[in-house]
Scaffold this motif. Structure first.
Motif, short mmCIF file in Angstrom:
data_model
loop_
_atom_site.label_atom_id
_atom_site.label_comp_id
_atom_site.label_asym_id
_atom_site.label_seq_id
_atom_site.Cartn_x
_atom_site.Cartn_y
_atom_site.Cartn_z
N SER A 504 0.81 -1.22 0.01
CA SER A 504 -0.13 -0.18 0.04
C SER A 504 0.95 1.05 0.01
CB SER A 504 -0.90 0.02 1.20
OG SER A 504 -0.13 -0.15 2.52
N GLY A 505 1.94 1.09 0.21
CA GLY A 505 2.92 2.33 0.24
C GLY A 505 4.45 1.71 -0.03
N LEU A 533 6.98 12.54 -1.01
CA LEU A 533 6.90 12.86 -2.43
C LEU A 533 5.21 13.10 -2.45
CD1 LEU A 533 8.98 11.22 -4.92
CD2 LEU A 533 8.72 13.49 -4.77
N ARG A 534 4.39 12.31 -1.61
CA ARG A 534 2.95 12.26 -1.69
C ARG A 534 2.39 12.23 -2.94
NH1 ARG A 534 2.48 17.84 1.96
NH2 ARG A 534 3.68 16.89 3.76
N LEU A 535 2.68 10.95 -3.73
CA LEU A 535 2.40 10.90 -5.07
C LEU A 535 0.98 10.55 -5.20
CD1 LEU A 535 5.51 8.32 -5.78
CD2 LEU A 535 5.27 10.83 -6.77
N THR A 536 0.65 10.96 -6.39
CA THR A 536 -1.15 10.86 -6.59
C THR A 536 -0.89 9.73 -7.63
OG1 THR A 536 -0.76 12.55 -8.44
CG2 THR A 536 -1.80 13.07 -6.09
N PRO A 537 -2.34 9.09 -7.85
CA PRO A 537 -2.40 7.62 -8.78
C PRO A 537 -1.89 8.03 -10.38
CG PRO A 537 -4.22 7.84 -7.37
CD PRO A 537 -3.32 9.04 -7.08
N GLU A 538 -2.12 9.39 -10.85
CA GLU A 538 -1.78 9.61 -12.13
C GLU A 538 -0.55 10.42 -12.17
OE1 GLU A 538 -3.09 8.14 -14.81
OE2 GLU A 538 -4.45 7.11 -13.30
N ILE A 551 14.53 4.37 -6.63
CA ILE A 551 13.40 5.17 -6.47
C ILE A 551 12.41 5.23 -7.41
CG2 ILE A 551 12.80 7.66 -6.21
CD1 ILE A 551 14.14 6.96 -3.77
N SER A 552 13.12 4.96 -8.67
CA SER A 552 12.12 5.01 -10.04
C SER A 552 11.03 3.93 -9.73
CB SER A 552 12.82 5.06 -11.15
OG SER A 552 13.57 5.95 -11.42
N VAL A 553 11.69 2.60 -9.30
CA VAL A 553 11.07 1.51 -9.24
C VAL A 553 9.98 1.62 -8.10
CG1 VAL A 553 11.18 -1.30 -8.41
CG2 VAL A 553 12.72 -0.39 -10.24
N GLU A 554 10.58 2.16 -6.94
CA GLU A 554 9.50 2.42 -6.01
C GLU A 554 8.43 3.13 -6.15
OE1 GLU A 554 9.05 0.58 -2.15
OE2 GLU A 554 11.06 1.29 -2.49
N MET A 555 8.65 4.02 -6.88
CA MET A 555 7.49 5.25 -7.34
C MET A 555 6.62 4.29 -8.34
SD MET A 555 9.16 9.12 -7.50
CE MET A 555 10.27 8.62 -8.99
N ALA A 556 7.08 3.91 -9.29
CA ALA A 556 6.38 3.20 -10.36
C ALA A 556 5.40 2.04 -10.22
CB ALA A 556 7.25 2.71 -11.50
N MET A 557 5.97 1.27 -8.90
CA MET A 557 5.11 0.34 -7.99
C MET A 557 3.97 0.81 -7.67
SD MET A 557 6.54 -2.73 -8.66
CE MET A 557 6.04 -3.89 -6.99
N LEU A 558 3.87 1.85 -7.19
CA LEU A 558 2.66 2.49 -6.46
C LEU A 558 1.42 2.19 -7.04
CD1 LEU A 558 4.34 5.48 -4.42
CD2 LEU A 558 3.93 3.04 -3.40
N THR A 607 4.53 16.40 -12.08
CA THR A 607 3.94 17.02 -10.95
C THR A 607 4.85 16.67 -9.83
OG1 THR A 607 3.22 14.60 -10.79
CG2 THR A 607 1.65 16.30 -11.93
N HIS A 608 5.66 15.85 -9.79
CA HIS A 608 6.65 15.65 -8.62
C HIS A 608 8.04 15.39 -9.16
CE1 HIS A 608 2.56 14.21 -7.37
NE2 HIS A 608 3.06 14.43 -6.12
N ALA A 609 8.92 15.47 -8.43
CA ALA A 609 10.66 15.39 -8.75
C ALA A 609 11.20 14.88 -7.52
CB ALA A 609 11.13 16.74 -9.46
N PHE A 610 12.10 13.86 -7.86
CA PHE A 610 13.05 13.39 -6.84
C PHE A 610 14.36 14.03 -7.36
CE2 PHE A 610 16.12 10.45 -5.19
CZ PHE A 610 16.02 10.51 -4.06
N ILE A 611 15.26 14.38 -6.59
CA ILE A 611 16.59 14.57 -6.94
C ILE A 611 17.63 14.08 -6.06
CG2 ILE A 611 18.60 16.54 -7.29
CD1 ILE A 611 15.97 18.44 -7.83
#
Length: 694
Positions: A504-505, A533-538, A551-558, A607-611
């Protein structure tokens, strides 16, 4: 031929233009918006000019068309436009006539409050609680939306034109705050809207009976809703005369030197007397939107069959309407863009009766019914009902057999391939059942190829030509899907008895990632950074300095709807990020080798960026991100004090909100013989914030 120029913007102006055309008078009609063009009847004797004109533009128009008379039929509240018209006519010798609806002399607002302007109404509303229905149009929305305390309470009723809707969104209104409908409205409709939106206050202009003001006020009185009336501006008549609809034809007869006859069409009152009892119940035409099931008549509901048998006109795709009665008029249209104009044409020809519009499957399941139903709501003289059918999902589930309430659903039909493949793969790997609609055999083969690589063990149930004589239900492996050769209608269901766990996270372990010497954001830091980052579904996310891609994998998996754009200047890092993305079957990660920010030029708006790494370009990267989206969310990881100092310096350049600076020190246990010793990792500072353009 006589030539009249009408500055319109009211119902009276439109009616006058149509009356003059019927009398053989050529009319130039000026309207401000595209919606104003749409409501005008087309005629060889009428030319419609769209757009707002200043004084100089008006003078150019007079020189071009040389009108015999200029008629000002603009809205009574559009004082500036009227002033511009009169100024543009000075010393030109062109007769000027003002057409304006008259207010009843005995108008009594009772308990309603009357205000001089919108600002005064806003002040009164700020002192009171409850939802507000604003019926004053879109031009003064900015006045009511300036204060957030008012804006959040607003429900606005505006014309269904693009300009009105754009103004609503530009002023910060949400979709559920907007009612886009053409009036005027009956007391019953006003009552329903008040009740639906829990309205406590209603704001209207002093627009008279044609503007539907009495119906608004009457409904509000009965429901105990407080009404606020903005008084019509005082008019300086000067040396010119105001005429209403009843008077203006006589005035124009003198100016044009010809006899003009009023429109003898049916009034609303005597037209109602002509209608039959059935017409009174249903309107001029009754439209049934019918779901016919998969296709065979055996699976058409009795209600749907009755609507088709009673139809005078049938619409639908050719293959759908072909089996039904040849004794009625049939139109092979299935798109709203084709159907709506034809229905309007039938109404214009005074046709009456029943229309059946047929859709395959169920009206609520990936059907064109939704869009058409919305379009039909704006047509007067229609009553519309929806008759559901049996969907291919329900039918296929009964043939397997299995339940369908626990299945995820996706359609490949009419969807860009890169989008449906990414979504179907993600859901197919993580869900037990996925029902899918296809465009045909080619889609089925692509689905087989996709899962032959990522999940060759799952089963694919396929329904071919369901309900027809050649119907077949198959259970295949992904590889066997590649061997299919029959063209036709396919629907299917993926069955995965060992779906991957969905967290779920953020929750991926470092051990699950492929590793090299390329730096990787460690597990606990990664989880905390992604959470901030508080990512939204889209969401559209940048991973700048992606390293191993964790980080890319973790974000895309959500969520399969999240799109990740990863960039790194190191070739080995780019290759590793691609491998880790592919390892988890992620099609929503795009990896680019390059130096930020130059390498991000072709990325879509984020909408979001991780550096995670900036190579000394932090200021340039943040400047680029702000230019792309001045309200996006950013999270930065800093290990060195120099990087942290650079970040703090950059934050003085742009306005940010929700700034949070957290330093994290992680220690993890390491086994040493019979003992466990806590081993500390480098401290990491996590900086998170939201850009703001205000």
């Amino acid at each position: 031929m006589k030539n009249v120029l009408i500055f319109s913007g009211t119902t009276e102006g439109r009616r006058l233009a149509e009356t003059l055309v019927k009398n053989g008078i050529f009319c130039h009609v000026c309207v401000a918006t595209e919606y104003g063009v749409q409501v005008m009847e087309s005629s060889e004797l009428m030319q419609v000019h769209m757009g707002r004109l200043d004084v100089d533009a008006m003078k150019e128009l007079y020189a071009d068309i040389r009108p015999d008379v200029v008629i000002d039929a603009t809205h009574p509240f559009a004082k500036i436009v009227s002033e511009n018209i009169r100024e543009s006519l000075q010393n030109r010798g062109i007769p000027y006539v003002r057409l304006e609806r008259r207010l009843d002399a005995e108008e009594d607002f009772g308990k309603e409050e009357v205000f001089a302007d919108s600002q005064a109404v806003c002040q009164a509303l700020l002192a009171r609680q409850g939802n507000i229905l604003l019926t004053t149009g879109s031009k003064e929305l900015h006045i009511f939306c300036r204060d957030e305390r008012l804006r959040k309470r607003l429900i606005v009723r505006v014309l269904p034109g693009m300009e009105s809707l754009s103004l609503c969104y530009e002023n910060g209104l949400e979709g559920n705050q907007i009612i886009a409908m053409q009036g005027p409205f009956s007391e019953e409709i006003n009552t329903a809207i008040y009740r639906q939106y829990d309205i406590r206050h209603m704001v209207t202009k002093e627009s008279g009976s044609i503007g539907g003001m009495e119906e608004k006020l009457s409904a509000a009185r009965k429901m105990g809703i407080r009404s606020y009336v903005i008084a019509r501006p005082k008019t300086d008549t000067g040396n010119w005369q105001i005429y209403d609809e009843k008077e203006i034809l006589a005035a124009l007869e003198d100016l044009l030197g010809c006899r003009l006859q009023a429109d003898d069409g049916l009034t609303e009152e005597n037209e109602a007397e002509v209608l039959s009892e059935a017409d009174k119940a249903y309107g001029q035409m009754h439209v049934a939107l019918v779901g016919i099931g998969m296709g065979a008549e055996d699976y058409l509901t009795c209600r749907g069959k009755g609507a088709i048998l009673n139809a005078d006109y049938i619409f639908g795709a050719s293959r759908i309407i072909e089996p039904f009665s040849a004794g009625v008029e049939k139109y092979p249209y299935y798109l709203a863009a084709d159907i709506v104009p034809k229905i309007k044409e039938l109404l214009a020809e005074k046709k009456r009766g029943n229309i059946a519009i047929l859709f395959s499957g169920d009206t609520g399941f990936y059907s064109g019914c939704k869009k058409l139903y919305e379009a039909l709501q704006n047509i007067e003289g229609l009553s519309v009902e929806i008759i559901p059918g049996i969907s291919s999902l329900v039918y296929l589930a009964s043939k397997i057999p299995t339940s369908w309430e626990d299945a995820k659903i996706i359609s490949t039909h009419g969807v860009a391939e890169d989008k449906w493949i990414s979504r179907l793969l993600w859901i197919g790997l993580h869900e037990k059942k996925v029902f899918f609609l296809t465009s045909g055999l080619e889609d089925v083969r692509k689905i087989g190829s996709l899962f032959m690589r990522y999940a060759p063990q799952l089963k694919i149930y396929l329904g071919y030509q369901l309900s027809y004589a050649e119907e077949d239900v198959l259970c295949l492996t992904p590889r066997e899907c590649l061997l299919l050769e029959k063209e036709g209608l396919y629907v299917g269901m993926l069955y995965n008895d060992m779906p991957q766990t969905i967290y779920s996270g953020a929750g991926l372990s470092d051990e699950w990632m492929l590793r090299t010497k390329v730096p990787m954001t460690k597990e606990e830091i990664r989880h905390l950074s992604v959470a901030k980052l508080r990512l939204t579904p889209e969401a559209v996310c940048y991973d700048i300095g992606c390293g191993s891609g964790s980080i890319s994998v973790e974000m895309a998996m959500l969520s399969p709807g999240i799109r990740v754009y990863a960039i790194d200047s190191v070739e080995e890092a780019v290759a590793l990020t691609r491998k880790n993305s592919d390892r988890f079957g992620l099609k929503n990660v795009q990896v680019v080798q390059g130096m930020a920010p130059e390498g991000m030029e072709n990325f879509p708006e984020p909408t979001h960026a991780f550096i995670g790494g900036s190579r000394g370009n932090m200021a340039a990267i943040l400047k680029n991100l702000y230019a792309k989206n001045p309200s996006m969310r950013v999270v930065i990881n800093a290990i060195s004090l120099e990087t942290l100092s650079e970040i703090m310096g950059c934050l003085k350049t742009w306005k940010v909100t929700d700034l949070d600076i957290t330093q994290v020190q992680i220690s993890k246990a390491k086994t040493l013989g019979d003992y466990h010793m806590m081993m500390g990792q480098n401290p990491v500072t996590i900086v998170s914030f939201q850009f703001t353009s205000n």
